[in-house]
Every structure is written in C-alpha cells, then in structure tokens.
Design an enzyme around this catalytic site. Structure first.
Site, PDB file in Angstrom:
ATOM      1  N   LEU A  85     -18.450   9.228 -47.957  1.00 30.93           N
ATOM      2  CA  LEU A  85     -19.552   8.873 -48.858  1.00 30.93           C
ATOM      3  C   LEU A  85     -20.687   9.890 -48.951  1.00 30.93           C
ATOM      4  CD1 LEU A  85     -19.701   5.022 -48.209  1.00 30.93           C
ATOM      5  CD2 LEU A  85     -18.282   6.329 -49.799  1.00 30.93           C
ATOM      6  N   ILE A  88     -20.489  16.552 -50.821  1.00 29.04           N
ATOM      7  CA  ILE A  88     -19.980  17.785 -50.204  1.00 29.04           C
ATOM      8  C   ILE A  88     -20.928  18.933 -50.550  1.00 29.04           C
ATOM      9  CG2 ILE A  88     -18.078  19.486 -50.354  1.00 29.04           C
ATOM     10  CD1 ILE A  88     -17.285  17.067 -48.717  1.00 29.04           C
ATOM     11  N   ASN A 102     -10.728  14.351 -53.607  1.00 27.52           N
ATOM     12  CA  ASN A 102     -11.368  13.062 -53.348  1.00 27.52           C
ATOM     13  C   ASN A 102     -10.599  11.967 -54.071  1.00 27.52           C
ATOM     14  OD1 ASN A 102     -13.505  11.201 -52.585  1.00 27.52           O
ATOM     15  ND2 ASN A 102     -14.224  11.334 -54.708  1.00 27.52           N
ATOM     16  N   HIS A 104     -11.346   8.321 -55.883  1.00 25.44           N
ATOM     17  CA  HIS A 104     -12.419   7.446 -56.367  1.00 25.44           C
ATOM     18  C   HIS A 104     -11.785   6.137 -56.838  1.00 25.44           C
ATOM     19  CE1 HIS A 104     -16.448   6.578 -57.707  1.00 25.44           C
ATOM     20  NE2 HIS A 104     -15.889   6.006 -58.755  1.00 25.44           N
ATOM     21  N   ASP A 145     -18.189  13.246 -58.197  1.00 23.65           N
ATOM     22  CA  ASP A 145     -17.149  12.647 -59.051  1.00 23.65           C
ATOM     23  C   ASP A 145     -16.907  13.381 -60.369  1.00 23.65           C
ATOM     24  OD1 ASP A 145     -16.915  10.635 -57.121  1.00 23.65           O
ATOM     25  OD2 ASP A 145     -18.440   9.405 -58.091  1.00 23.65           O
ATOM     26  N   GLU A 174      -4.106   2.960 -54.213  1.00 22.46           N
ATOM     27  CA  GLU A 174      -4.454   4.071 -53.313  1.00 22.46           C
ATOM     28  C   GLU A 174      -3.347   4.297 -52.287  1.00 22.46           C
ATOM     29  OE1 GLU A 174      -9.279   4.038 -53.523  1.00 22.46           O
ATOM     30  OE2 GLU A 174      -8.390   2.933 -51.862  1.00 22.46           O
TER      31      GLU A 174
HETATM   32  C1  GAR Z   1     -11.530   3.526 -50.958  1.00 23.67           C
HETATM   33  O1  GAR Z   1     -11.310   2.508 -51.885  1.00 23.67           O
HETATM   34  C2  GAR Z   1     -11.971   4.804 -51.668  1.00 23.67           C
HETATM   35  O2  GAR Z   1     -11.428   4.946 -52.938  1.00 23.67           O
HETATM   36  C3  GAR Z   1     -13.451   4.593 -51.747  1.00 23.67           C
HETATM   37  O3  GAR Z   1     -13.803   4.037 -50.508  1.00 23.67           O
HETATM   38  C4  GAR Z   1     -12.738   3.198 -50.071  1.00 23.67           C
HETATM   39  C5  GAR Z   1     -12.477   3.466 -48.603  1.00 23.67           C
HETATM   40  O4  GAR Z   1     -11.596   2.517 -48.077  1.00 23.67           O
HETATM   41  N1  GAR Z   1     -14.139   5.845 -52.002  1.00 23.67           N
HETATM   42  C6  GAR Z   1     -15.269   5.917 -52.699  1.00 23.67           C
HETATM   43  O5  GAR Z   1     -15.831   4.928 -53.145  1.00 23.67           O
HETATM   44  C7  GAR Z   1     -15.819   7.319 -52.891  1.00 23.67           C
HETATM   45  N2  GAR Z   1     -16.857   7.325 -53.882  1.00 23.67           N
HETATM   46  P1  GAR Z   1     -10.918   2.770 -46.669  1.00 23.67           P
HETATM   47  O6  GAR Z   1     -12.007   3.210 -45.702  1.00 23.67           O
HETATM   48  O7  GAR Z   1     -10.327   1.449 -46.283  1.00 23.67           O
HETATM   49  O8  GAR Z   1      -9.869   3.846 -46.841  1.00 23.67           O
END
Ligand code: GAR
Length: 187
Positions: A85, A88, A102, A104, A145, A174
């Site tokens: 979060l 970078i 990354n 998103h 992003d 994901e």
């Molecule tokens: C994921 O859904 C990822 O896409 C999101 O955080 C989550 C982490 O889940 N990333 C963002 O929002 C980046 N802006 P996790 O810790 O269970 O992998």
C-alpha cells in the site's frame, strides 16, 4: 533460476498463493518477502511457508538506501506488489524499469489512485452499482495505478452482492491469474 521479490502490507493471501504456485516450478524462487507493517499477517504466513520475510520502516524505504540495497543484493528478475500500500519511490522505478508489477483489485483506470485499496475499492464499486469489476495487473510507474496495463480480468456483479462478496470474487480472480501472469513475465 529466476528470482522474485514480493512486497505486501497486510494479510498476504496473494503472497501465499504465489508461493504455493511456484513451489512446483523448479526454475523460479521467491527470494524474499518485504513488508511495511510490523504486525502484518503476511509475516506469519511466510514463517509457516519457510520464506524469508523482512519488515522495513519509512526511513529504510524512503530516506535511505537500505531497502534498495537489499533488493539490489537479490538482483531479482521481478518485483511483485501483492497488496502493497505504499507508493513506490521514483528512484526504484528508475533503477528497475519494467521490473515492478502491481495488482489492483478493480478495472483501472476506474477506482485507482491514492486511498483506493482493498475494501475501499469494493465499497466504491458497490456504491456505484457497477455490473462488473475485476483485476488489473500493471507495471508500476511514478504515479499510483497509472503504469501500463499487462492484463485485466473481469467478473460479473449482481445488485445483491455485498462488498464482501465483491472482494471474494476479485480475490478469486487474483488467485487464478496473478501467478500465471508473473510466470509469463519471467519467460
Ligand atoms: C488484494 O486484493 C490486492 O489486489 C489489493 O490488496 C489486496 C491484498 O490482499 N491491492 C491494492 O488494493 C493495491 N492498491 P491479500 O493481502 O490477501 O493478498
């Protein structure tokens, strides 16, 4: 042997999924997991999975070359942000051009930018009555992003879906696509 460094800030379910995926691939190794949260659940997961994981603070990340030198020592083929979060720093992007990716949890350019992460994204998607959402895997540039898109995958939404259900649908995408895209980028 290809080396990956993963960055994560929270639960790390994507980290675990990526680690499991590459456990069966002899030519790829998860060299290190880095987190900016001292108590992130991802640290427990790495402990259990036997993966080196390190916590770093703002000073080591932004105001000195500590984290940068750690990365340089590993000399990774890819740096993967899996639920990371912090922004970078530009310096990292310059040193590792097209090597930082990354994920998103929405269909960029929608629902991107500062503050748009995790459940904030899914709540906004629900609020706007979107009929679909998805994931975007993209290169990281100096703006949140906005780097060029590598892959997007969509999923349909229904009016009765709660934001938790939307999150679940997105996590499914994901888990299915992120490791495969990483593998493709390493080839
Ligand atoms: C994921 O859904 C990822 O896409 C999101 O955080 C989550 C982490 O889940 N990333 C963002 O929002 C980046 N802006 P996790 O810790 O269970 O992998």
């Amino acid at each position: 042997m290809k080396r990956i460094i993963l960055f994560a800030s929270g639960s790390g379910s994507n980290v675990e999924n990526i680690v499991n995926y590459f456990q069966e691939k002899p030519n790829v190794t998860i060299a290190m997991v880095l987190t900016n949260k001292r108590d992130a659940k991802v640290l427990d997961r790495c402990n259990r999975l036997n993966i080196s994981a390190l916590y770093f603070n703002k000073q080591a990340y932004n105001n000195s070359d500590t984290v940068l030198n750690l990365i340089k020592d590993v000399n990774p083929d890819l740096i993967v942000l899996a639920g990371f979060l912090w922004k970078i720093p530009e310096k990292y992007v310059e040193i590792f051009p097209n090597k930082i990716v990354n994920i998103h949890p929405a269909l960029l350019p929608k629902y991107g930018g500062k503050g748009m992460y995790g459940d904030n994204v899914h709540k906004a998607v629900k609020e706007n009555k979107e009929t679909e959402t998805g994931i975007t895997i993209h290169y990281v540039n100096e703006n949140y992003d906005e780097g060029s898109i590598i892959e997007q995958q969509k999923v349909a939404l229904f009016p009765q879906d709660t934001y938790q259900e939307i999150a679940q649908k997105v996590h499914h995408l994901e888990y299915e696509y992120f490791p495969k895209v990483i593998e493709r980028l390493l080839q």
